[in-house]
Design a protein around this motif. Structure first.
Motif, PDB file in Angstrom:
ATOM      1  N   ILE A  90       0.854  -1.186   0.000  1.00 62.42           N
ATOM      2  CA  ILE A  90       0.000   0.000   0.000  1.00 62.42           C
ATOM      3  C   ILE A  90       0.894   1.240   0.000  1.00 62.42           C
ATOM      4  O   ILE A  90       1.789   1.369   0.841  1.00 62.42           O
ATOM      5  CB  ILE A  90      -0.932   0.038   1.227  1.00 62.42           C
ATOM      6  N   TYR A 117       1.002   5.596  -0.340  1.00 63.16           N
ATOM      7  CA  TYR A 117       0.290   6.872  -0.350  1.00 63.16           C
ATOM      8  C   TYR A 117       0.860   7.744  -1.459  1.00 63.16           C
ATOM      9  O   TYR A 117       2.060   8.019  -1.512  1.00 63.16           O
ATOM     10  CB  TYR A 117       0.441   7.590   0.987  1.00 63.16           C
ATOM     11  N   VAL A 154      -4.454   6.612  -2.388  1.00 63.15           N
ATOM     12  CA  VAL A 154      -3.696   5.411  -2.034  1.00 63.15           C
ATOM     13  C   VAL A 154      -3.723   4.446  -3.219  1.00 63.15           C
ATOM     14  O   VAL A 154      -4.756   4.270  -3.867  1.00 63.15           O
ATOM     15  CB  VAL A 154      -4.306   4.732  -0.791  1.00 63.15           C
ATOM     16  N   VAL A 167       2.636  -2.482   4.579  1.00 60.53           N
ATOM     17  CA  VAL A 167       3.120  -1.119   4.850  1.00 60.53           C
ATOM     18  C   VAL A 167       4.642  -1.026   4.878  1.00 60.53           C
ATOM     19  O   VAL A 167       5.186   0.058   5.098  1.00 60.53           O
ATOM     20  CB  VAL A 167       2.544  -0.602   6.185  1.00 60.53           C
ATOM     21  N   ALA A 171       6.478   1.630   2.921  1.00 58.49           N
ATOM     22  CA  ALA A 171       6.139   3.003   3.291  1.00 58.49           C
ATOM     23  C   ALA A 171       6.727   3.411   4.631  1.00 58.49           C
ATOM     24  O   ALA A 171       7.113   4.571   4.830  1.00 58.49           O
ATOM     25  CB  ALA A 171       4.622   3.176   3.324  1.00 58.49           C
ATOM     26  N   THR A 213       1.373   8.032   8.448  1.00 51.86           N
ATOM     27  CA  THR A 213       2.060   7.510   7.255  1.00 51.86           C
ATOM     28  C   THR A 213       1.209   7.648   6.007  1.00 51.86           C
ATOM     29  O   THR A 213       1.733   7.962   4.919  1.00 51.86           O
ATOM     30  CB  THR A 213       2.427   6.028   7.470  1.00 51.86           C
ATOM     31  N   TYR A 214      -0.089   7.425   6.154  1.00 52.11           N
ATOM     32  CA  TYR A 214      -0.972   7.430   4.982  1.00 52.11           C
ATOM     33  C   TYR A 214      -1.954   8.603   4.984  1.00 52.11           C
ATOM     34  O   TYR A 214      -2.982   8.545   4.310  1.00 52.11           O
ATOM     35  CB  TYR A 214      -1.725   6.104   4.909  1.00 52.11           C
ATOM     36  N   LYS A 247      -5.615   8.031   5.324  1.00 50.78           N
ATOM     37  CA  LYS A 247      -6.297   7.364   4.216  1.00 50.78           C
ATOM     38  C   LYS A 247      -6.424   5.862   4.432  1.00 50.78           C
ATOM     39  O   LYS A 247      -6.988   5.163   3.591  1.00 50.78           O
ATOM     40  CB  LYS A 247      -5.532   7.597   2.896  1.00 50.78           C
ATOM     41  N   VAL A 248      -5.889   5.339   5.529  1.00 51.81           N
ATOM     42  CA  VAL A 248      -5.918   3.899   5.800  1.00 51.81           C
ATOM     43  C   VAL A 248      -6.473   3.653   7.198  1.00 51.81           C
ATOM     44  O   VAL A 248      -6.094   4.341   8.155  1.00 51.81           O
ATOM     45  CB  VAL A 248      -4.509   3.283   5.670  1.00 51.81           C
TER      46      VAL A 248
END
Length: 538
Positions: free
Chosen positions: A303, A305, A312, A341, A344, A505-506, A509-510
């Protein structure tokens, strides 16, 4: 999730990784709340439903039978169970619901004592008297009496193991070794010396923190309830979760209160055809929605970003990349999330990988034509405490045939398949492994032959089943690999910091679902979690 989530923009695109009941219900709720949102579910397996697996097969005579290779019943009263039952009603499938009554023999539960004899968990004066003369009751009376007067821990806000908490509150370790350890074998397949009390005994932990004692807190809470109680049904009968559900989906409050009160009558529920009927029904409903796509056999591997467009992207094992998602919901266990992850955030990946999940070995046994369980042992099954020698590394045994024969209609809607002369049969499910797997040689999953041999030894010893009957039965072996997260001491603090790191980190969005991040260990708990997080995004 414990942390806040960002509401979705109009015509958003959402990815859901995993099509177990958590992923399916998150999609179901979000799809209803936001019909403008497109949702793609990515599932690595060829089937949906996750660990709920009602396997349809045939017996030795070619007759159809169903073997549960995962969860099989639901507890009667909880917010999540109300949501499940109401969803089945919405989908016009309420006729498959069945229940076990409180006075049913299927509601009797047993523990295995140090002499490999089954002793009933007290449910009456007679069973209480018998339990109190069994060695398993050692320390119970004095421990319960003294709990009222023991001072709370000065560091109650910190976490500790279940064994430590129970030993501290009851003044001995017998209750933990003889009783609680067996219950936790059945729920978590784990060791009370390693499990977080703050996580797995949340309500009891809160009672000590607020009132200084478990029993004192229970008494005070009961008295407060009596003061606030009025005659008849009141609006306060709905929890905050169910109240929100009622409002956003336009439900009649009286209907939900009635359903909730009805469920309180029954200690457990089941479904005609097996518990997997629920995810199957939900999946069929999702397949009819134009804004939902269910993609099986596609394993998500990464995944990312995309800062440039604030979305994403998801890499798949097939080499494809799905992108443009405004949100991604991950419902796998934490150790599998760590792989997604890793590219990322290496630290986040390592943090997720610290949650090692337990593997449970399931052995189903079926014998047509005879009930080989002694009448006085008829019940839900039995669990094995730490105090038992237990060379087979057994967690417990479920008496499926007893449960099935005692199912009754829920609200008069379910027609029992054995309406007429009851066809005798024996169906059992043995659970092994969990934290015991670390004690097998070389820490590897034992073979089918070794495990079935161990189960046969246990059934001959514990239930006096003959070797002839065991050899005549149908056997099925299932490895539920890493199915139950290990809730180590300090888990709540870990979850809070991990979720925050994930959000950072995202860019929020997660989000995470599934048992590793829900408030409790069961199917109803992950469904409540799915509903509440879908509400945050709507």
């Amino acid at each position: 999730m414990l942390s806040p989530l960002t509401k979705l923009p109009n015509n958003a695109k959402v990815a859901v990784i995993g099509s177990g009941v958590s992923g399916l219900m998150f999609t179901y709720y979000l799809g209803k709340l936001r019909p403008d949102v497109t949702i793609n579910i990515f599932e690595s397996a060829k089937r949906s439903g996750g660990w709920i697996n009602s396997w349809q097969t045939t017996d030795q005579n070619g007759k159809p039978i169903m073997l549960e290779r995962g969860p099989r019943t639901l507890r009667g009263v909880s917010d999540g169970t109300v949501l499940i039952m109401d969803t089945l009603k919405d989908l016009n499938q309420q006729n498959i619901i069945k229940c076990v009554e409180k006075n049913s023999e299927a509601n009797r539960k047993f523990l295995l004592d140090t002499n490999n004899k089954l002793v009933q968990v007290p449910s009456s004066i007679v069973s209480f008297a018998k339990f109190m003369i069994n060695p398993l009751s050692k320390g119970l009376f004095t421990g319960m009496l003294g709990e009222w007067f023991r001072k709370p821990s000065p560091s109650i806000k910190n976490d500790e193991s279940v064994a430590s908490f129970i030993g501290r509150r009851f003044g001995n370790d017998y209750i933990g070794k003889n009783i609680l350890s067996a219950i936790f074998h059945g729920i978590y397949a784990d060791d009370i010396n390693e499990l977080s009390a703050k996580r797995t005994l949340r309500d009891l932990y809160a009672l000590e923190e607020k009132y200084g004692s478990i029993f004192k807190g229970s008494w005070e809470t009961a008295q407060e309830g009596k003061k606030n109680k009025t005659t008849g049904i009141t609006k306060s009968d709905l929890s905050a979760c169910l109240k929100e559900y009622q409002q956003v989906f336009g439900k009649k409050e009286s209907d939900l209160i009635g359903l909730s009160n009805n469920l309180k009558k029954y200690p457990m529920l089941g479904l005609k055809g097996g518990l997997e009927e629920f995810p199957k029904i939900v999946r069929k409903a999702l397949e009819k929605l134009p804004n939902v796509n269910i993609i099986l056999g596609k394993d998500a591997t990464k995944i990312v970003y995309e800062k440039s467009n604030d979305t994403v992207s998801i890499s798949l094992g097939s080499g494809e990349v799905a992108n443009g998602f405004n949100h991604c919901r991950i419902t796998t266990n934490p150790s599998k999330m760590s792989l997604l992850v890793k590219s990322a955030n290496e630290k986040l990946s390592q943090d997720l990988d610290t949650v090692k999940s337990n593997t449970v070995l399931l052995v189903n046994y079926y014998l047509p034509g005879r009930d080989i369980i002694e009448k006085n042992l008829h019940g839900f099954g039995y669990l094995v405490p730490k105090s038992n020698n237990n060379p087979q590394k057994l967690l417990g045994v479920i008496f499926d045939s007893i449960i099935e024969k005692n199912f009754k209609p829920f609200e008069g809607t379910y027609s029992h398949p054995n309406s007429g002369p009851v066809q005798e049969y024996t169906k059992l499910t043995a659970m092994l492994g969990g934290h015991f797997l670390n004690q097998w040689s070389e820490c590897t999953t034992p073979s089918k032959d070794i495990v079935i041999k161990a189960v046969k030894e246990a059934l001959m010893s514990h239930l006096s089943v003959s070797e002839k009957d065991l050899d005549a039965g149908l056997w099925q072996y299932t490895v539920a690999e890493r199915c139950l997260p290990h809730f180590f001491v300090g888990y709540d603090a870990w979850q809070s910091s991990t979720e925050q790191e994930l959000l950072n980190t995202y860019a929020a969005k997660v989000s995470t679902g599934g048992m590793g991040f829900s408030k409790g260990p069961g199917v109803p708990d992950v469904i409540v979690d799915s509903f509440q997080d879908a509400m945050k995004l709507k």
